[in-house]
Design an enzyme around this catalytic site. Structure first.
Site, mmCIF file in Angstrom:
data_model
loop_
_atom_site.group_PDB
_atom_site.id
_atom_site.type_symbol
_atom_site.label_atom_id
_atom_site.label_comp_id
_atom_site.label_asym_id
_atom_site.label_seq_id
_atom_site.Cartn_x
_atom_site.Cartn_y
_atom_site.Cartn_z
ATOM 1 N N TYR A 41 88.124 39.297 57.718
ATOM 2 C CA TYR A 41 89.524 38.804 58.955
ATOM 3 C C TYR A 41 89.252 37.734 59.426
ATOM 4 C CZ TYR A 41 93.951 38.970 61.381
ATOM 5 O OH TYR A 41 95.052 38.425 61.792
ATOM 6 N N ASP A 56 95.867 30.861 71.102
ATOM 7 C CA ASP A 56 97.477 30.826 70.030
ATOM 8 C C ASP A 56 98.570 31.177 70.483
ATOM 9 O OD1 ASP A 56 98.389 32.057 67.600
ATOM 10 O OD2 ASP A 56 96.578 33.912 67.948
ATOM 11 N N ASP A 83 95.752 35.781 58.740
ATOM 12 C CA ASP A 83 96.884 35.898 59.079
ATOM 13 C C ASP A 83 97.359 34.474 59.231
ATOM 14 O OD1 ASP A 83 98.478 35.381 61.257
ATOM 15 O OD2 ASP A 83 96.855 35.085 62.613
ATOM 16 N N ASP A 85 100.649 33.941 60.683
ATOM 17 C CA ASP A 85 101.915 33.841 62.147
ATOM 18 C C ASP A 85 102.760 34.343 61.453
ATOM 19 O OD1 ASP A 85 99.767 33.232 62.915
ATOM 20 O OD2 ASP A 85 99.816 31.191 62.420
ATOM 21 N N HIS A 110 98.798 38.531 56.224
ATOM 22 C CA HIS A 110 100.180 38.957 56.759
ATOM 23 C C HIS A 110 101.149 38.224 57.663
ATOM 24 C CE1 HIS A 110 98.366 38.585 61.478
ATOM 25 N NE2 HIS A 110 97.277 39.085 60.581
ATOM 26 N N GLU A 112 104.601 38.219 59.967
ATOM 27 C CA GLU A 112 105.229 38.824 62.135
ATOM 28 C C GLU A 112 106.384 38.123 61.811
ATOM 29 O OE1 GLU A 112 103.273 35.179 65.056
ATOM 30 O OE2 GLU A 112 101.700 37.080 64.157
ATOM 31 N N CYS A 120 99.643 34.977 70.831
ATOM 32 C CA CYS A 120 98.586 36.790 69.940
ATOM 33 C C CYS A 120 99.342 37.445 70.269
ATOM 34 C CB CYS A 120 97.737 35.809 71.200
ATOM 35 S SG CYS A 120 96.244 37.953 71.130
ATOM 36 N N ARG A 155 103.417 42.300 59.371
ATOM 37 C CA ARG A 155 103.017 43.157 61.015
ATOM 38 C C ARG A 155 104.789 43.371 61.852
ATOM 39 N NH1 ARG A 155 99.652 39.351 65.064
ATOM 40 N NH2 ARG A 155 101.102 38.870 66.420
ATOM 41 N N GLU A 185 101.433 45.886 65.802
ATOM 42 C CA GLU A 185 101.009 45.665 66.444
ATOM 43 C C GLU A 185 100.832 46.428 67.686
ATOM 44 O OE1 GLU A 185 98.476 44.096 67.514
ATOM 45 O OE2 GLU A 185 98.383 41.449 67.149
ATOM 46 N N ASN A 209 95.063 46.833 64.794
ATOM 47 C CA ASN A 209 94.564 45.510 65.111
ATOM 48 C C ASN A 209 93.423 46.030 66.145
ATOM 49 O OD1 ASN A 209 93.490 42.824 65.358
ATOM 50 N ND2 ASN A 209 95.689 42.417 66.804
#
Length: 292
Positions: A41, A56, A83, A85, A110, A112, A120, A155, A185, A209
């Site tokens: 990942y 982040d 990721d 974002d 992914h 979000e 984050c 996400r 999440e 996660n």
């Protein structure tokens, strides 16, 4: 051998949970492969820390992430989950990101539902966009992929600010929009994690996660599998471990004036060069060496 995307689909459909450690550079990716993991990942958190030395909080660009995906996917023969974002903008930006990540060699990505600038998922202060906005992003992602096995993971960060029921409802909407996997999440207890798994059991695979010191319990891979998770990512522990190792080494150098006291905690020169592929490079040199 099947494509990495197809291989990842097979692993996610297995009864055993898939464990994907985080790696933010080629050395880490090689270690993940050498230790027998079947996927890895790439997190925005680790990438921001390693490239920028920054938290982040939305500083990373589409280009920076794609460049890192390209480099990482080229190092090892493992499916890479990456990721992306918020998808770096609106649905058209999401389309561009899917095309770029797929070409770069990722097997999954992914996106979000946070507002921008994002944070984050284990930091406070996160907010989410309206459901319909995220639904359109997911539809754009599904439309954009060229390989039907490329995995689109949706996400939601709604749990922290709006509660678990809202997060579960959003997950259902995102799955209906075409997401292949859900990433709810930062649930804050094992009970919440079980509720999530029960809500989607037999419907869509789930990602957990596992952030050491974060908002979500870290009960171990066996417990996560029993709960019903298909994938567990350990996204940032490698960065935490590397930072501690570097700090310990530098403290010895700063206080003692040499590094002999740190040697027991180091991979030595020959082992490290073997890890990063010097032997393969040397063999290639021999193959193409011209005769004098």
């Amino acid at each position: 051998m099947p494509r990495h995307t197809t291989r990842l689909r097979q692993l996610l459909n297995d009864r055993r949970i898939l464990v994907a450690p985080g790696a933010y550079d080629g050395t880490g990716a090689r270690l993940v492969e050498r230790l027998g993991f079947q996927a890895f990942y790439l997190s925005g958190f680790e990438t921001a820390a390693s490239i920028l030395g920054q938290p982040d909080v939305g500083y990373l660009s589409h280009t920076q992430m794609v460049e890192r995906v390209t480099a990482m996917a080229d190092v090892v023969d493992l499916p890479l989950i990456a990721d992306a974002d918020t998808g770096f903008g609106n649905p058209l930006n999401v389309r561009r990101a899917v095309i770029a990540y797929e070409r770069a060699g990722a097997a999954a990505m992914h996106i979000e539902d946070q507002t921008f600038p994002k944070r984050c998922g284990h930091m406070l202060g996160r907010e989410v966009v309206p459901v319909h906005e995220m639904v359109q992003k997911i539809k754009a992602a599904v439309d954009a992929r060229q390989d039907p096995d490329f995995v689109i993971i949706a996400r939601t960060d709604a749990r922290t600010a709006h509660g678990l029921d809202e997060a579960i409802d959003r997950g259902a909407a995102y799955h209906e929009a075409g997401a292949d996997m859900l990433f709810i999440e930062s649930p804050e207890s094992e009970e919440e994690m079980r509720r999530i798994c029960e809500a989607f059991r037999g419907t869509v695979p789930l990602l957990s996660n596992q952030v050491e010191g974060g908002r979500t319990p870290t009960p171990g891979v066996g417990v996560l599998q029993d709960m019903g998770y298909a994938l567990a990512i350990f996204p940032v522990g490698t960065a935490f471990a590397a930072a501690k190792g570097m700090r310990d080494y530098l403290e010895v150098l700063a206080t003692a004036g040499d590094t002999r006291g740190a040697l027991g905690n180091l991979i030595q020169f020959e082992e490290f060069t073997a890890l990063i592929g010097l032997g393969e490079h040397t063999e290639l040199e021999r193959r193409y060496q011209t005769e004098q």
